[in-house]
Design an enzyme around this catalytic site. Sequence first.
Site, PDB file in Angstrom:
ATOM      1  NE  ARG A 223      -4.475  -1.044   0.839  1.00 12.15           N
ATOM      2  CZ  ARG A 223      -5.125  -2.424   2.115  1.00 12.15           C
ATOM      3  NH1 ARG A 223      -5.149  -2.308   3.456  1.00 12.15           N
ATOM      4  NH2 ARG A 223      -6.691  -2.478   1.307  1.00 12.15           N
TER       5      ARG A 223
ATOM      6  N   GLY B  66      -9.468  -8.406   0.236  1.00  6.61           N
ATOM      7  CA  GLY B  66      -8.256  -8.283   0.982  1.00  6.61           C
ATOM      8  C   GLY B  66      -7.389  -9.841   0.812  1.00  6.61           C
TER       9      GLY B  66
END
Length: 397
Positions: free
Chosen positions: A40, A352
């Site tokens: 991320r 996820g």
Amino acid sequence: MTLANVARPLEELNVEGRRVLLRLDLNVPLNQGVITDDNRIEAALPTIRGLRQRGAKVIICSHLGRPKGQRVPNLSLDPVAFRLSELLEDEVIFSHDIVGDDVEFLSRDVPKGGVMVIENLRFHPGETANDADFSAKLARLGDVYVNDAFGAVHRAHASVVGVLDHFSEFAAGPLILHEVEALRTLLKGPKRPFVGILGGAKVSDKIGVLESLLHRVDSLIIGGAMAYTFLKAQGVPVGDSLVEEDRVKLAARLLERCAERSLKVFLPTDHVVASAPDSADRHVSHRIEAGQKGFDIGPESVALFRDVINNSSTVFWNGPMGLFEVAAFSDGTKGIAEAVAAADAYTVVGGGDSAAAIRKFGLQDKVSHLSTGGGASLEFIEGKDLPGLKALKLRST
Ligand code: ADP
Ligand code: MG
């Protein structure tokens, strides 16, 4: 104001010498203060670098975990700021305060092209409450606002929604625009045949996505633990596999609706079964006996699903096919990941754990779009209005 298809691009925003309050999704997995996956942070680098090159003072905010409005030391963004400075090979200022005079002063002191990270937004109860006072204080850290946190746009939180009451100049960042474009392709005129692949732990988590896909896809593949609730609804014995008893009726109804629409549904025909994940009685079988549980789809199911994927022009995949975190039960998920990667189709993987799985097999660059949104991606596919996109004057569908 009417909502536009495309928000004002970041490039049109005047950022030179101004403070840009940049909302990112830096919610990285941590193990005892050590970042275990910095994807991320990496993903946000182009946005940060672009702003620095244009002479902006970059003030970054993000949430991390669920500290519930309190300071939780091992959920500090400090290690994230440190990792960011390593990746940028430059200094990153870190503010322990989230709002207030001190951090506001610090923000004004950031040099042109400089970067500051403020502490975990969720340490303050005002963030998740979308509190007006907190939003106003947060807004004082920027002259303009940019949101590039797709993973947070399904939340009506202060840094995503409330803060926008205080900015006349704002933009959606490239990560958001890219996600919206890719996911919108699935909702608006996907190339056919379109197959939806759903897996993962629970039917109850995925009802909204299932309902939405029902109207959009030509065929549906269901694997993972949630397949057992559907198999049970069909009267197939599933032994002691994970079944959501209170969803069996719903699963039966969903299957009926698929049949009414002549939509083909593929469920696993064989399984990797064992009495427990670590037990030595693991074997492949068409039947699951009492005392046994299905922990993965079997090779025959992989071959069946692969054929369907091969014959599709659009693929959306969410949810692993088995307990893929355990090597002995990862072949099904790996087989499907390989099939999706090899497909001559527009392929989108979301969720996820699904994203973690595709990365684990090193196939992340072989899909058309790997959605990093988790919950946000699923809610987008469900056709829900996402508050963070609405606040940016960006349409979700
Ligand atoms: P995503 O995060 O991609 O939306 P989910 O959270 O719905 O996916 O589901 C992922 C979890 O489901 C994984 O932890 C995986 O181990 C688990 N899972 C999938 N199939 C099984 C199974 N047959 N038995 C036990 N756990 C399973
Ligand atoms: Mg998950």
